[in-house]
Design a protein around this motif. Structure first.
Motif, PDB file in Angstrom:
ATOM      1  N   VAL A 147       0.853  -1.184   0.000  1.00  0.00           N
ATOM      2  CA  VAL A 147       0.000   0.000   0.000  1.00  0.00           C
ATOM      3  C   VAL A 147       0.889   1.233   0.000  1.00  0.00           C
ATOM      4  O   VAL A 147       2.103   1.162   0.209  1.00  0.00           O
ATOM      5  CB  VAL A 147      -0.929   0.004   1.233  1.00  0.00           C
ATOM      6  N   ASP A 148       0.253   2.384  -0.221  1.00  0.00           N
ATOM      7  CA  ASP A 148       1.002   3.631  -0.271  1.00  0.00           C
ATOM      8  C   ASP A 148       1.623   3.939   1.092  1.00  0.00           C
ATOM      9  O   ASP A 148       1.046   3.657   2.148  1.00  0.00           O
ATOM     10  CB  ASP A 148       0.067   4.768  -0.701  1.00  0.00           C
ATOM     11  N   SER A 149       2.834   4.507   1.058  1.00  0.00           N
ATOM     12  CA  SER A 149       3.561   4.914   2.268  1.00  0.00           C
ATOM     13  C   SER A 149       3.834   3.735   3.200  1.00  0.00           C
ATOM     14  O   SER A 149       3.838   3.870   4.422  1.00  0.00           O
ATOM     15  CB  SER A 149       2.796   6.016   3.008  1.00  0.00           C
ATOM     16  N   GLN A 150       4.083   2.578   2.627  1.00  0.00           N
ATOM     17  CA  GLN A 150       4.420   1.400   3.425  1.00  0.00           C
ATOM     18  C   GLN A 150       5.938   1.273   3.526  1.00  0.00           C
ATOM     19  O   GLN A 150       6.684   1.719   2.646  1.00  0.00           O
ATOM     20  CB  GLN A 150       3.841   0.134   2.793  1.00  0.00           C
ATOM     21  N   ILE A 151       6.405   0.663   4.601  1.00  0.00           N
ATOM     22  CA  ILE A 151       7.841   0.408   4.753  1.00  0.00           C
ATOM     23  C   ILE A 151       8.222  -0.817   3.919  1.00  0.00           C
ATOM     24  O   ILE A 151       7.622  -1.877   4.054  1.00  0.00           O
ATOM     25  CB  ILE A 151       8.209   0.189   6.227  1.00  0.00           C
ATOM     26  N   GLN A 478       8.638   7.373  -9.893  1.00  0.00           N
ATOM     27  CA  GLN A 478       7.370   6.803  -9.441  1.00  0.00           C
ATOM     28  C   GLN A 478       7.177   6.766  -7.928  1.00  0.00           C
ATOM     29  O   GLN A 478       6.057   6.565  -7.451  1.00  0.00           O
ATOM     30  CB  GLN A 478       7.235   5.378  -9.987  1.00  0.00           C
ATOM     31  N   PHE A 479       8.276   6.988  -7.166  1.00  0.00           N
ATOM     32  CA  PHE A 479       8.170   6.875  -5.712  1.00  0.00           C
ATOM     33  C   PHE A 479       8.992   7.962  -5.018  1.00  0.00           C
ATOM     34  O   PHE A 479       9.942   8.509  -5.579  1.00  0.00           O
ATOM     35  CB  PHE A 479       8.667   5.505  -5.229  1.00  0.00           C
ATOM     36  N   GLU A 480       8.603   8.226  -3.774  1.00  0.00           N
ATOM     37  CA  GLU A 480       9.395   9.057  -2.878  1.00  0.00           C
ATOM     38  C   GLU A 480       9.863   8.171  -1.721  1.00  0.00           C
ATOM     39  O   GLU A 480       9.125   7.284  -1.261  1.00  0.00           O
ATOM     40  CB  GLU A 480       8.567  10.224  -2.335  1.00  0.00           C
ATOM     41  N   PHE A 481      11.074   8.408  -1.265  1.00  0.00           N
ATOM     42  CA  PHE A 481      11.671   7.565  -0.220  1.00  0.00           C
ATOM     43  C   PHE A 481      11.962   8.405   1.019  1.00  0.00           C
ATOM     44  O   PHE A 481      12.520   9.513   0.920  1.00  0.00           O
ATOM     45  CB  PHE A 481      12.969   6.919  -0.730  1.00  0.00           C
ATOM     46  N   ARG A 519       4.023   6.384  -3.011  1.00  0.00           N
ATOM     47  CA  ARG A 519       3.730   6.482  -4.450  1.00  0.00           C
ATOM     48  C   ARG A 519       3.672   7.941  -4.872  1.00  0.00           C
ATOM     49  O   ARG A 519       3.230   8.799  -4.113  1.00  0.00           O
ATOM     50  CB  ARG A 519       2.413   5.781  -4.766  1.00  0.00           C
ATOM     51  N   ARG A 520       4.087   8.174  -6.096  1.00  0.00           N
ATOM     52  CA  ARG A 520       4.154   9.547  -6.605  1.00  0.00           C
ATOM     53  C   ARG A 520       3.442   9.643  -7.936  1.00  0.00           C
ATOM     54  O   ARG A 520       3.581   8.768  -8.785  1.00  0.00           O
ATOM     55  CB  ARG A 520       5.617   9.976  -6.759  1.00  0.00           C
TER      56      ARG A 520
END
Length: 525
Positions: A147-151, A478-481, A519-520
């Motif tokens: 899911v979004d913002s998952q570790i 596609q993502f932010e870390f 997700r971005r």
């Protein structure tokens, strides 16, 4: 033999070095069991300068080197006058066979001539869409499973994509790592260094003892006394050579006019096997060993380097945003849905600065060891003080002298990289006033030490760089870390010669890098 040993010991007696508490173990056990990579030798280089004398087992003197001019002399000017040590060659043969990284001198040149076309610039450009396809596949797996913002433990996933890329691009072999497929070769790869960290005193002495023995004696005794490490290494080599044999037989059955112009690794190996020119011909075992060598050297260290870069970008969000803005700008210029070319990647200065800084600060290879093949004099960029107080601008070495190339220490040398050499600052690679550009140019940006930071063979360094460019651009698009709540206490653990990220207090759980992955959606999408 005894006279030669005494000469070597005498030749370094005027070189300062740290005190030693055990004649039997020297500093070898201490260095191999550091809690954190560099804890010990970084301090010693600060105390004694860019060159000092270290103690090996049983009173051996080892020359420790992080000086830019000395490295240039040993790695470039010296050429084959500083070959790999006998024990290093044995170890390489044990873990990957008689491949490129095992070869020395004229044999190494023969291997390079046979394999070079597979790593030409034109061939790598042809592979770029494959790099991008597997990068997109990794991103898709994350979107499907999390899911979004998952570790997400990125140290678990990045080796999957680099292994899949290497298998298909070089050998047309489907590892299926991103699809969770299993194979004997993949299992052997994942377990070959399962207990190689923190060697015991007995293991340290055993390695030193083997170093002093003849090849025939070592082979005989290894047939009697087999360690768990020996078993794992053999399992990998057997699995890799078995897979290589099957692949080569399949390609050989179709080898004809329709594939004559292909320059992928498998076809180049078949050509080298059948070559009339003895300077390009490889024997059967050398051909099989190239596959095990490239698989071993070509995926794990690249994945580890990517892990460290994304970790640093998670700790330095302004750099992550700067890099993402650079990528987005090129994306818009390309017309959004048009795939990036290798020229596009090379045109992104901050992208490449981040890769260089990642290689500098977290080299995949901590050190390498060479042995002087002749009596020589090693010049220094930074003079050191002798035991008598004399300023030394050069170091005489005797034939047979072991020289420890401290890649990680050079990469953090303030005299080369500036006073903040221990810190992540990719802009230093863009700043002409940063550190000593003269000393940096002796080694070269994406040159010798950068290459050694990636892997032990300089032939496929460009492959690794393009692969890292493609994967980083895809993931950052596609993502932010971010670091997880409360941050991360990462420990850089020496795993044989590789610098592995692990959680402090949880070393028994192996490599870990858990990051928050968000997700971005791009504004221009």
């Amino acid at each position: 033999m005894l006279v030669s040993l005494l000469r070597r010991r005498k030749s370094l007696r005027n070189i300062r070095g740290p005190p030693v508490s055990s004649w039997l173990l020297g500093h070898e056990y201490v260095l191999a069991n550091q809690a954190e990579v560099g804890d010990t030798e970084f301090k010693w280089f600060r105390d004694y300068g860019t060159v000092f004398r270290s103690a090996g087992c049983c009173g051996e003197d080892i020359l420790m080197v992080s000086d830019a001019e000395a490295l240039h002399h040993i790695l470039n000017t010296g050429g084959y006058r500083y070959p790999k040590t006998k024990d290093a060659i044995r170890f390489i043969k044990q873990i990957s066979g008689r491949g490129l990284t095992w070869a020395q001198g004229a044999v190494h040149q023969r291997h390079k001539k046979a394999l070079s076309p597979a790593f030409s610039e034109s061939q790598l450009r042809m592979l770029l869409p494959l790099f991008q396809r597997y990068s997109d596949k990794l991103a898709l797996r994350w979107r499907e499973r999390f899911v979004d913002s998952q570790i997400i433990d990125i140290s678990h996933w990045l080796p999957k994509v680099t292994l899949d890329v290497l298998g298909e691009s070089s050998f047309n072999f489907q590892f299926g790592s991103l699809d969770d497929k299993s194979s004997d070769l993949r299992v052997a790869l994942q377990t070959m260094f399962a207990s190689s960290q923190r060697p015991s005193k007995f293991t340290t002495l055993l390695r030193a003892w083997k170093r002093a023995c003849s090849d025939s004696l070592v082979e005989y005794l290894e047939g009697i006394y087999v360690t768990e490490e020996d078993i794992r290494f053999k399992a990998y080599v057997d699995a890799a050579k078995g897979a290589a044999r099957d692949l080569l037989e399949e390609v050989n059955s179709n080898f004809g006019a329709d594939v004559e112009g292909k320059k992928d690794m498998l076809n180049m190996l078949l050509r080298s096997k059948a070559a009339e020119d003895s300077k390009k011909r490889l024997d059967d075992d050398e051909v099989l060993s190239q596959v095990s060598t490239m698989i071993f050297a070509g995926f794990e260290i690249t994945a580890c380097t990517l892990t460290w870069i994304i970790y640093e970008l998670s700790r330095n969000l302004e750099d992550q945003e700067r890099l993402r803005a650079e990528i987005d700008a090129v994306w818009v210029q390309r017309g959004n849905d048009v795939a990036f070319t290798s020229n596009d990647y090379d045109s992104m200065p901050f992208l490449n600065a981040c890769i260089k800084e990642g290689l500098r600060l977290h080299p995949g290879v901590q050190f390498t060891t060479r042995e002087a093949d002749i009596d020589d004099v090693v010049p220094l960029a930074q003079p050191v003080i002798s035991t008598s107080g004399e300023v030394l601008k050069k170091i005489p070495v005797m034939k047979g002298q072991r020289v420890h190339i401290a890649i990680a220490a050079y990469n953090r040398s303030p005299s080369v990289w500036g006073p903040d050499a221990d810190q992540w600052r990719p802009s230093r690679c863009l700043d002409s006033s940063s550190g000593s550009k003269k000393q940096q140019s002796m080694i070269g940006v994406f040159g010798n030490v950068y290459v050694l930071s990636i892997l032990s063979s300089s032939l496929n360094w460009r492959f690794a760089v393009i692969e890292m460019q493609a994967i980083l651009v895809c993931l950052l698009t596609q993502f932010e870390f971010q670091l997880p709540p409360g941050g991360l206490d990462i420990q850089t653990v020496p795993l044989r010669s590789m610098n592995a990220p692990m959680l402090r207090g949880k070393l028994d759980q192996g490599l870990q890098m858990p990051l928050v992955v968000k997700r971005r959606v791009r504004a221009d999408a």
